[in-house]
Motif scaffolding. Structure first.
Motif, PDB file in Angstrom:
ATOM      1  N   HIS A 288      32.990  39.970  43.016  1.00 26.92           N
ATOM      2  CA  HIS A 288      33.760  40.562  41.925  1.00 26.92           C
ATOM      3  C   HIS A 288      33.981  39.503  40.857  1.00 26.92           C
ATOM      4  O   HIS A 288      33.866  38.313  41.141  1.00 26.92           O
ATOM      5  CB  HIS A 288      35.067  41.198  42.389  1.00 26.92           C
ATOM      6  CG  HIS A 288      35.883  40.363  43.313  1.00 26.92           C
ATOM      7  ND1 HIS A 288      35.493  40.085  44.584  1.00 26.92           N
ATOM      8  CD2 HIS A 288      37.061  39.748  43.149  1.00 26.92           C
ATOM      9  CE1 HIS A 288      36.407  39.340  45.175  1.00 26.92           C
ATOM     10  NE2 HIS A 288      37.360  39.103  44.313  1.00 26.92           N
ATOM     11  N   ASN A 290      36.736  39.544  39.021  1.00 32.04           N
ATOM     12  CA  ASN A 290      38.173  39.290  38.955  1.00 32.04           C
ATOM     13  C   ASN A 290      38.727  39.395  37.554  1.00 32.04           C
ATOM     14  O   ASN A 290      39.392  38.487  37.083  1.00 32.04           O
ATOM     15  CB  ASN A 290      38.405  37.843  39.406  1.00 32.04           C
ATOM     16  CG  ASN A 290      39.232  37.804  40.647  1.00 32.04           C
ATOM     17  OD1 ASN A 290      39.135  38.705  41.454  1.00 32.04           O
ATOM     18  ND2 ASN A 290      40.048  36.787  40.767  1.00 32.04           N
ATOM     19  N   GLU A 295      42.425  33.660  40.923  1.00 35.37           N
ATOM     20  CA  GLU A 295      42.575  33.681  42.378  1.00 35.37           C
ATOM     21  C   GLU A 295      42.602  32.274  42.945  1.00 35.37           C
ATOM     22  O   GLU A 295      41.681  31.494  42.731  1.00 35.37           O
ATOM     23  CB  GLU A 295      41.406  34.459  42.977  1.00 35.37           C
ATOM     24  CG  GLU A 295      41.445  34.500  44.486  1.00 35.37           C
ATOM     25  CD  GLU A 295      40.307  35.344  45.050  1.00 35.37           C
ATOM     26  OE1 GLU A 295      40.161  36.503  44.630  1.00 35.37           O
ATOM     27  OE2 GLU A 295      39.565  34.815  45.882  1.00 35.37           O
ATOM     28  N   HIS A 324      33.088  35.640  41.732  1.00 37.83           N
ATOM     29  CA  HIS A 324      33.133  34.994  43.034  1.00 37.83           C
ATOM     30  C   HIS A 324      32.867  36.048  44.093  1.00 37.83           C
ATOM     31  O   HIS A 324      32.822  37.228  43.830  1.00 37.83           O
ATOM     32  CB  HIS A 324      34.415  34.213  43.254  1.00 37.83           C
ATOM     33  CG  HIS A 324      35.634  35.044  43.289  1.00 37.83           C
ATOM     34  ND1 HIS A 324      36.283  35.422  42.159  1.00 37.83           N
ATOM     35  CD2 HIS A 324      36.306  35.577  44.321  1.00 37.83           C
ATOM     36  CE1 HIS A 324      37.331  36.140  42.499  1.00 37.83           C
ATOM     37  NE2 HIS A 324      37.371  36.263  43.796  1.00 37.83           N
TER      38      HIS A 324
HETATM   39 FE   LIG Z   1      38.900  37.748  44.669  1.00 38.09          FE
END
Ligand SMILES: [Fe+2]
Length: 377
Positions: A288, A290, A295, A324
């Motif tokens: 994803h 993000n 994160e 990531h």
């Molecule tokens: Fe994540």
């Protein structure tokens, strides 16, 4: 798997895709979830021909970064060295070897301390409790406290100017993940505390407000409540008492592992659990980018197969916008596994984080490119 443009009754679809994301991903593709509002908003799944983290190099600010918590010195008296921060949250590492010789009060925010190493007693206005590895200690803003460490301690410290709360259990019911009865609260000592004075016989209380410390000196131990009542108190929860939510047939989004909520960030706990067992169900996190959250992951213990090369005490930070997901080797490594033993703490922040010079001094600089290594090309 469907290979044509078909009405789905939900959105649009083209080419190769899986009608049930995270299950039976088309052969030779890498699934990415491109969504809004964390894992709850509008979303599409893209099936890439190449892993989105297979970059040749990155120039600019969005490099994924990694830090060694073990190399952080912490600050004096068990206070954290801040590594990452924004207006909603500060994330740092605290170290202790013995009892604090002063009393502390954080007037800037609630503290959640995750005990990565060590044990001891936490003394507070509300009483004392012992703590150990794997504990989350929640210290409400304004609580007076003193850590009495019995050995070398390393704490991941998350400070929040807004109150730390618990997520709604929704259809899982009120006893899911952990029953509120497993939350440990402190016990007042019998009689008045006499310990903690300095050589002059004074008791020093340090109060933090807007990052600045004020020292207040008392002729008695400032934690001297003869009793208390109410629904605000420091409390503790060990990760061993959290029972993670799983599905044998579907890789659930990380949001099911949410342990704490505050304004514009969440803290999640990734804990030992059986992996998805049904043929075709993904066992590692999907890629994803993000788009709504930065994160941060703190690796506490176990075998981190989704991030090969990362060991206990490492911190990783993946900014919004760049992909990531599983390390290129992780999916392959997971194929024969039935359980994961990892324990990791995740802090997802709605607004972008910034780093401090302290973080830069303990950075593992090859991390961004570790995603590309071992892809066999
Ligand atoms: Fe994540």
């Amino acid at each position: 798997m469907r290979e044509k443009n078909l009405p789905t009754g939900f959105g649009w679809a083209q080419g190769k895709y899986s009608i049930q994301p995270h299950v039976d991903v088309p052969e030779g593709t890498y699934e990415e979830e491109h969504g809004r509002q964390g894992f709850f908003g509008r979303v599409s799944h893209l099936y890439h021909r190449h892993p989105p983290t297979g970059w040749l190099r990155i120039e600019g600010n969005l490099k994924p970064r990694s830090y060694y918590a073990s190399k952080s010195e912490g600050k004096e008296q068990g206070q954290p060295e801040i590594l990452l921060y924004n207006n909603d949250v500060q994330i740092g590492i605290a170290k202790l070897k013995s009892a604090m010789t002063v009393f502390a009060r954080n007037a800037d925010g609630d503290e959640v301390r995750f005990i990565h190493e060590g044990e001891g007693q936490l003394e507070t206005d509300y009483g004392d409790f012992s703590y150990r590895k794997g504990d989350y200690l929640v210290i409400p803003r304004g609580t007076t406290y003193r850590f009495n460490a019995s050995n070398a301690n390393t704490h991941l410290v998350v400070e929040s100017p807004t109150e730390i709360g618990l997520p709604d259990r929704g259809m899982l019911g009120r006893h899911a993940q952990f029953d509120p009865m497993v939350m440990r609260t402190p016990v007042l000592p019998e009689g008045e505390r006499k310990t903690g004075a300095n050589a002059q016989g004074e008791f020093e209380l340090r109060i933090k407000r807007e990052g600045q410390w004020t020292k207040v000196f008392y002729p008695w131990n400032p934690m001297n409540a003869a009793g208390w009542k109410g629904d605000l108190s420091p409390w503790a929860l060990n990760v061993d008492d959290i029972r993670p939510i799983i599905s044998p047939r579907y890789h659930l989004p990380p949001s099911v592992h949410t342990t704490f909520l505050a304004r514009n960030f969440v803290i999640c706990s990734f804990l030992p659990r059986p992996l998805e067992s049904e043929e075709g169900a993904m066992k590692v996190p999907f890629y994803h980018r993000n788009i709504d959250f930065d994160e941060v992951l703190f690796y506490h213990a176990g075998n981190f197969f989704s991030r090969e090369g990362i060991g206990a005490g490492a911190i990783t930070w993946h900014p919004q916008g760049i992909h990531h997901g599983p390390h290129p080797n992780a999916a392959k490594n997971a194929a024969d596994k039935t359980v994961t033993e990892e324990i990791a703490v995740m802090v997802d922040t709605y607004h972008p984080l910034k780093t401090t010079p302290a973080a830069e001094s303990i950075e593992y600089r090859e991390y961004a490119m570790s995603w590309k290594l071992d892809q066999g090309r």
